[in-house]
Design a protein around this motif. Structure first.
Motif, PDB file in Angstrom:
ATOM      1  N   HIS A 203       0.803  -1.226   0.000  1.00  0.00           N
ATOM      2  CA  HIS A 203       0.000   0.000   0.000  1.00  0.00           C
ATOM      3  C   HIS A 203       0.840   1.282   0.000  1.00  0.00           C
ATOM      4  N   LYS A 204       1.923   1.303   0.774  1.00  0.00           N
ATOM      5  CA  LYS A 204       2.754   2.509   0.829  1.00  0.00           C
ATOM      6  C   LYS A 204       3.301   2.846  -0.555  1.00  0.00           C
ATOM      7  N   GLU A 205       3.707   1.817  -1.276  1.00  0.00           N
ATOM      8  CA  GLU A 205       4.238   1.999  -2.623  1.00  0.00           C
ATOM      9  C   GLU A 205       3.143   2.405  -3.608  1.00  0.00           C
ATOM     10  N   LEU A 206       1.938   1.859  -3.402  1.00  0.00           N
ATOM     11  CA  LEU A 206       0.844   2.089  -4.344  1.00  0.00           C
ATOM     12  C   LEU A 206       0.145   3.437  -4.155  1.00  0.00           C
ATOM     13  N   LEU A 207       0.183   3.977  -2.941  1.00  0.00           N
ATOM     14  CA  LEU A 207      -0.587   5.187  -2.658  1.00  0.00           C
ATOM     15  C   LEU A 207      -0.300   6.330  -3.633  1.00  0.00           C
ATOM     16  N   PRO A 208       0.970   6.655  -3.931  1.00  0.00           N
ATOM     17  CA  PRO A 208       1.220   7.737  -4.897  1.00  0.00           C
ATOM     18  C   PRO A 208       0.690   7.410  -6.303  1.00  0.00           C
ATOM     19  N   VAL A 209       0.753   6.139  -6.669  1.00  0.00           N
ATOM     20  CA  VAL A 209       0.271   5.710  -7.987  1.00  0.00           C
ATOM     21  C   VAL A 209      -1.245   5.871  -8.084  1.00  0.00           C
TER      22      VAL A 209
END
Length: 281
Positions: A203-209
């Motif tokens: 989720h941390k990686e995906l949030l900006p995307v």
């Protein structure tokens, strides 16, 4: 202690109790069981409560029988609900008779018949059909504010004042759009993207995307609440499991935004809480 905190303590405890019985059902001496059937775009959930409306069993299956809140695979939907019903009946050593169901707000004229027929086709006696955010509020017990149910295919909004529903709406934006963005960004298939987004460690990686889609959902919320005095937003639905989604929505709307610990099971539990023994036509 604030009323909101009390509501969330109750909500979180109910969800935790449900999560436990999904893994370890409770064989009860109850005189009746109440079942909630949640036909979601990404997941079908059955929640079972006893005569005191306490969780005793539950099951769910990721599926593709509903799209944008509409049943698109009628036979497949019946089969999944029937299979989950049988699975729970075997674990509880009883027959599940009564069930309630829910639909996206404002779609009763379009799809409530299909949902009713799926539930009855699976062998249940149908006792209630209500909209998803209103069902969620059976668990949240919100008096004032907006309950926003972000599912796989749609975002449903219910505005409450003094405990009464004064507005409902639905928009075809949700977790499916998350998966499409992930699929394009990571060169994955849609199904791979669905699985990838469910893992909290991503989720941390995906949030900006995913921020542009979350901001679009926030804009949808803004559009629907602009004519009302809304001071609190409460998020439910499987898509809200994305860590940090509430912070983006709060920043975009300028309104305090909250979500329970596991928003995925709030609506299914609310549906079960709405179940009775009075069968509807």
């Amino acid at each position: 202690m604030s009323k909101r905190k009390l509501n969330y303590e109750h909500c979180n405890q109910l969800v935790q109790d449900f999560e436990k019985v999904v893994d370890s059902p409770i064989k009860s001496k109850t005189s009746v069981y109440y079942t909630g059937v949640d036909l979601g775009t990404a997941c079908v959930v059955l929640s079972v409560l006893d005569e005191n409306y306490k969780p005793v069993a539950g099951a769910y299956r990721y599926a593709d029988v509903v799209r944008d809140g509409m049943v698109v695979d009628y036979i497949g939907a019946i089969k999944i609900v029937k299979d989950l019903k049988k699975q729970l009946e075997e674990k509880l050593n009883t027959e599940l008779i009564y069930a309630a169901a829910a639909i996206p707000p404002g779609t009763d004229a379009l799809d409530s018949g299909a949902v009713k027929n799926v539930v009855m086709g699976a062998g249940f006696e149908l006792t209630n059909v209500l909209d998803e955010p209103t069902a969620a509020n059976k668990v949240l017990n919100i008096e004032n504010g907006a309950v926003v149910d972000i599912g796989g295919g749609t975002t449903g909004i219910t505005i409450l004042k003094d405990g009464k529903v004064i507005y409902v709406a639905d928009d075809s934006t949700g977790g499916t759009h998350f998966s499409l963005v992930i699929s394009g960004s990571y060169k994955m298939t849609f199904q791979e993207a669905e699985v990838y987004k469910r893992k909290s460690e991503n989720h941390k990686e995906l949030l900006p995307v995913l921020r542009p889609v979350v901001e679009k959902i926030a804009s949808i919320i803004n559009e629907h609440i602009k004519d009302f005095d809304v001071n609190e937003i409460y998020l439910v639905g499987g898509t809200c499991r994305l860590n940090g989604i509430e912070e983006i929505i709060e920043k975009k709307t300028g309104i305090s935004t909250h979500k329970p610990q596991n928003p995925m099971f709030v609506t299914p539990l609310g549906i079960a809480l709405s179940c009775t023994q009075e069968v509807i036509e």
